[in-house]
Scaffold this motif. Structure first.
Motif, PDB file in Angstrom:
ATOM      1  N   ASP A 367       0.866  -1.180   0.000  1.00 44.70           N
ATOM      2  CA  ASP A 367       0.000   0.000   0.000  1.00 44.70           C
ATOM      3  C   ASP A 367       0.899   1.225   0.000  1.00 44.70           C
ATOM      4  O   ASP A 367       1.710   1.403   0.917  1.00 44.70           O
ATOM      5  CB  ASP A 367      -0.918   0.009   1.230  1.00 44.70           C
ATOM      6  N   GLU A 414      -2.946   0.712  -4.657  1.00 44.71           N
ATOM      7  CA  GLU A 414      -3.549   1.031  -3.361  1.00 44.71           C
ATOM      8  C   GLU A 414      -2.836   2.212  -2.714  1.00 44.71           C
ATOM      9  O   GLU A 414      -1.604   2.263  -2.656  1.00 44.71           O
ATOM     10  CB  GLU A 414      -3.486  -0.178  -2.428  1.00 44.71           C
ATOM     11  N   THR A 417      -5.721   2.258   1.187  1.00 36.50           N
ATOM     12  CA  THR A 417      -6.838   1.366   0.831  1.00 36.50           C
ATOM     13  C   THR A 417      -7.678   1.897  -0.335  1.00 36.50           C
ATOM     14  O   THR A 417      -8.588   1.210  -0.789  1.00 36.50           O
ATOM     15  CB  THR A 417      -7.766   1.078   2.028  1.00 36.50           C
ATOM     16  N   ASN A 418      -7.396   3.093  -0.823  1.00 35.78           N
ATOM     17  CA  ASN A 418      -8.149   3.645  -1.952  1.00 35.78           C
ATOM     18  C   ASN A 418      -7.539   3.136  -3.262  1.00 35.78           C
ATOM     19  O   ASN A 418      -6.322   3.195  -3.449  1.00 35.78           O
ATOM     20  CB  ASN A 418      -8.107   5.176  -1.910  1.00 35.78           C
ATOM     21  N   GLU A 419      -8.398   2.637  -4.187  1.00 27.29           N
ATOM     22  CA  GLU A 419      -7.910   2.034  -5.419  1.00 27.29           C
ATOM     23  C   GLU A 419      -8.081   2.938  -6.647  1.00 27.29           C
ATOM     24  O   GLU A 419      -7.848   2.497  -7.773  1.00 27.29           O
ATOM     25  CB  GLU A 419      -8.628   0.702  -5.671  1.00 27.29           C
ATOM     26  N   THR A 420      -8.493   4.186  -6.434  1.00 25.82           N
ATOM     27  CA  THR A 420      -8.728   5.075  -7.579  1.00 25.82           C
ATOM     28  C   THR A 420      -7.704   6.207  -7.687  1.00 25.82           C
ATOM     29  O   THR A 420      -7.480   6.726  -8.783  1.00 25.82           O
ATOM     30  CB  THR A 420     -10.137   5.693  -7.493  1.00 25.82           C
ATOM     31  N   LEU A 421      -7.096   6.591  -6.582  1.00 24.59           N
ATOM     32  CA  LEU A 421      -6.187   7.740  -6.598  1.00 24.59           C
ATOM     33  C   LEU A 421      -4.957   7.507  -7.477  1.00 24.59           C
ATOM     34  O   LEU A 421      -4.422   8.445  -8.071  1.00 24.59           O
ATOM     35  CB  LEU A 421      -5.747   8.068  -5.169  1.00 24.59           C
ATOM     36  N   GLU A 423      -4.839   5.578 -10.163  1.00 26.57           N
ATOM     37  CA  GLU A 423      -5.188   5.131 -11.513  1.00 26.57           C
ATOM     38  C   GLU A 423      -4.461   5.910 -12.612  1.00 26.57           C
ATOM     39  O   GLU A 423      -3.993   5.308 -13.597  1.00 26.57           O
ATOM     40  CB  GLU A 423      -6.701   5.205 -11.719  1.00 26.57           C
ATOM     41  N   HIS A 599     -12.208   0.370   2.714  1.00 28.02           N
ATOM     42  CA  HIS A 599     -12.653   1.383   1.756  1.00 28.02           C
ATOM     43  C   HIS A 599     -14.165   1.323   1.558  1.00 28.02           C
ATOM     44  O   HIS A 599     -14.841   2.365   1.489  1.00 28.02           O
ATOM     45  CB  HIS A 599     -11.931   1.173   0.425  1.00 28.02           C
ATOM     46  N   GLU A 603     -16.993   4.276   2.401  1.00 22.26           N
ATOM     47  CA  GLU A 603     -17.920   4.835   1.418  1.00 22.26           C
ATOM     48  C   GLU A 603     -19.362   4.818   1.903  1.00 22.26           C
ATOM     49  O   GLU A 603     -20.172   5.661   1.513  1.00 22.26           O
ATOM     50  CB  GLU A 603     -17.811   4.055   0.106  1.00 22.26           C
ATOM     51  N   MET A 614     -11.634   5.524   7.706  1.00 25.99           N
ATOM     52  CA  MET A 614     -10.370   5.495   6.976  1.00 25.99           C
ATOM     53  C   MET A 614      -9.181   5.695   7.916  1.00 25.99           C
ATOM     54  O   MET A 614      -8.169   4.984   7.819  1.00 25.99           O
ATOM     55  CB  MET A 614     -10.364   6.575   5.899  1.00 25.99           C
ATOM     56  N   ASN A 618      -6.886   2.444   8.674  1.00 22.25           N
ATOM     57  CA  ASN A 618      -5.489   2.462   8.220  1.00 22.25           C
ATOM     58  C   ASN A 618      -4.512   2.385   9.389  1.00 22.25           C
ATOM     59  O   ASN A 618      -3.454   1.752   9.284  1.00 22.25           O
ATOM     60  CB  ASN A 618      -5.224   3.725   7.398  1.00 22.25           C
TER      61      ASN A 618
END
Length: 663
Positions: A367, A414, A417-421, A423, A599, A603, A614, A618
């Protein structure tokens, strides 16, 4: 390959007039280990019973420091020279002043206590409306005045009933006056004793109206407390002006006391002292030069190689092992010595441990954001912004696992734990090699058929990594045995060349059959059979080449039975050693799943709730999972790597070094 540091034994013959300077030099240098284990330099175990005046000064200075509320010394005493005559004069002056101040302070403290107690006693009589001197001469009453636990008063009143009167004196109900008839005084005394009553002396100067006495005592309390505050200020001022001097003296006398203890335990005549000890060979020339200058030539020094030392040749003494590394690699040394010390002259495994630990931790804890937390912690520990005692020396490890975890996080996409930042980064990297996609490597299981292939690919990668780690351990063992001229152990047995070739050939054989559709040939089975035989039944051959007799120690029957057991052990050991690394992939998947859960919970918890989830999630992952992953990595290295070559342990190099205090 890097080996343990080459050592030399040096013998020093020095005059008694120089011995203190020589011992101080050795302790400050921190590179000399006494040869004999009999040397114990603690204060109460000296060979000769001689008073250590520097230690007496040290003990008294510690008492003075505590009285003055000065923080204990936190610096390294190695930078301080031992106490000299000027230091002793300064220490005596400070101790005399502190003793005088301490005596006055203690006397005034006792005076404040005495006056306060007298005041409290007098307050107990505030409810009396006549002088006590008149009351104690009454002919028809018997009076008792004293203390009793406040919670017992009601029970006492119930017990005495109408036969006595209980009068509280003061406001806290712990002092009472009990009155009864002369006839009932014995029964009253019995009940008073049962409820914890203690007679109280009436103040000698308690005469006249109680209010007068109370006011007088109150003024005495105020005056005595003022004097005590004045002494407290004097103590504080003294401490402020003498803190640096006391810290210097504590360090100087700490060194001096240890020099004296060591000197007092050495082999000597009335004029000459003899010291023998191990030092790194590359430092011998510097030692000789500096000792010769220190004693102005009044010292004799001889150097011996380990192969020239009779006790080493006879196997009665092990040459101490010192590992020499840079700051990063050296932070992993304790991991080695916690398992055992390598033998002198063998391969130093620390660089391998540093690489394996860093890589394995990063794979299991992928991560980017959480990795940056470890990196930041390491930087702050190295800068001593965060102080955690002896853990600060492991700051490079925190920085290393922080970097490896962050790199793995960039690959798996990651960030806390966020999977979009991440990308955009993944799209840019993958776009350089074909069609852009994110993440670079998707660890999280999904309905996508390719995810199963990725998961099995991760397990395959970790088993491959385990093969490399196991193989390096086996190669280290073979080289070490050859270095020690133990040819039998190097060639035969499950961790010798026979077992190693069996392991490698079986792995290559399995890969050929699985991926290249090769059909097993007779040569394959012959090679596997021969290497397995010498791995399992290698003990007689080991003894033969190592020069041990008899070759078959307990008969042919025992040899056959032992060989069959060893056969099962060889196969199960190599199989378990390989499969054991599957846990690396399993922890990587578990970390991804745990991050996904955190995550998803965030949400669905709203803005504020999501932020709390979060942060807490974490934090839990960094602390708890970080500890679990570290333990698993250490376990893998202990059981799958160290076990391959740590079948004998050496003696860690522990040089003479001065420490602070009486420890």
């Amino acid at each position: 390959m890097a080996r343990t540091t080459q050592m030399s034994l040096i013998e020093l013959m020095t005059l008694s007039e120089d011995i203190s300077n020589v011992v101080e030099y050795l302790g400050r240098k921190g590179s000399f280990q006494f040869q004999s284990k009999k040397h114990d330099f603690s204060a109460d175990k000296g060979v000769k019973s001689v008073s250590n005046f520097d230690r007496d000064f040290l003990d008294n200075l510690q008492k003075a420091r505590i009285f003055l509320n000065i923080d204990d010394l936190d610096s390294d005493v190695l930078v301080c020279a031992r106490a000299n005559d000027k230091d002793r004069e300064e220490a005596a002056r400070i101790l005399n002043a502190v003793n005088d101040l301490s005596d006055r302070y203690l006397k005034q403290t006792d005076e404040v206590t005495r006056v306060k107690n007298a005041y409290k006693e007098a307050m107990a009589f505030a409810n009396l409306k006549v002088p006590y001197t008149e009351l104690e001469h009454l002919s028809f009453l018997s009076l008792r005045i004293g203390r009793i636990p406040a919670e017992n008063i009601d029970n006492l009143r119930f017990a005495v009933g109408n036969s006595a009167v209980i009068i509280p004196l003061g406001n806290d109900s712990s002092r009472i006056m009990a009155a009864t008839s002369k006839k009932g005084r014995f029964a009253l005394d019995t009940e008073l004793k049962r409820f914890g009553f203690v007679n109280m002396e009436i103040p000698k100067d308690f005469e006249g109206i109680p209010e007068d006495v109370i006011e007088s005592l109150k003024n005495q309390v105020i005056e005595s407390e003022a004097l005590l505050r004045h002494l407290d200020e004097e103590r504080s001022n003294f401490a402020d002006t003498h803190t640096d001097s006391i810290h210097h003296l504590l360090a100087a006398f700490s060194v001096g006391a240890q020099v004296f203890d060591i000197q007092n335990s050495l082999e000597s005549t009335s004029m000459v002292y003899r010291l023998t000890g191990w030092i790194p060979s590359q430092e011998t020339a510097v030692f000789m030069k500096e000792l010769d200058e220190l004693t102005e030539g009044r010292i004799a020094i001889r150097e011996y190689l380990p192969t020239e030392v009779p006790s080493v040749i006879a196997g009665e003494e092990q040459v101490p092992v010192k590992l020499k590394h840079g700051k990063f690699i050296s932070s992993f040394e304790r991991m080695i010595f916690s398992y055992g010390s390598p033998l002198y002259g063998t391969i130093d495994p620390t660089p391998f441990v540093a690489v394996f630990f860093t890589v394995l931790f990063g794979i299991m804890f992928g991560d980017c954001g959480q990795g940056l937390v470890f990196l930041l912690m390491g930087i702050l520990m190295a800068a001593k912004v965060i102080k955690v005692g002896g853990w600060n020396k492991f700051a490079p490890i925190f920085m290393a696992i922080g970097v490896s975890s962050s790199i793995m996080g960039l690959i798996t996409g990651e960030f806390f734990t966020n999977e979009t930042l991440l990308e955009p980064f993944a799209m840019w990297v993958t776009g350089l090699f074909g069609e852009p996609h994110a993440p670079i490597l998707k660890v999280m299981p999904s309905s996508d058929p390719n995810s199963v292939k990725v998961i099995f690919g991760i397990f395959g990668m970790t088993i491959g990594l385990g093969f490399i780690i196991n193989s390096i351990g086996l190669v280290i063992n073979i080289i070490n045995k050859m270095t020690q001229k133990k040819w039998g152990s190097a060639l035969f047995g499950k961790i010798g060349l026979a077992g190693t070739v069996f392991f490698w050939y079986v792995v290559i054989f399995a890969l050929r059959v699985a991926f290249f559709k090769h059909v097993p040939s007779a040569a394959d089975w012959v090679i596997i059979g021969i290497t397995l035989f010498f791995a399992a039944f290698g003990e007689p051959f080991e003894r033969l080449l190592n020069g041990e007799r008899p070759v078959i120690e307990n008969g042919i029957g025992a040899m056959v039975i032992g060989g069959v057991v060893e056969l099962i052990e060889v196969i199960s050991n190599y199989l378990s050693s390989s499969i054991s690394f599957v846990r690396v992939g399993a922890f990587a998947l578990a970390h991804a799943v745990l991050g996904f859960i955190i995550h998803m919970m965030a949400e669905r918890s709203g803005i504020i709730g999501g932020a709390l989830v979060m942060i807490i999630g974490n934090a839990v992952v960094v602390v708890l999972e970080g500890m679990i992953v570290a333990i698993q990595v250490i376990r893998l290295q202990y059981y799958e790597f160290f076990s391959k070559f740590f079948n004998e342990t050496g003696s860690e190099f522990k040089p003479l070094q001065f420490h602070y205090g009486n420890k």
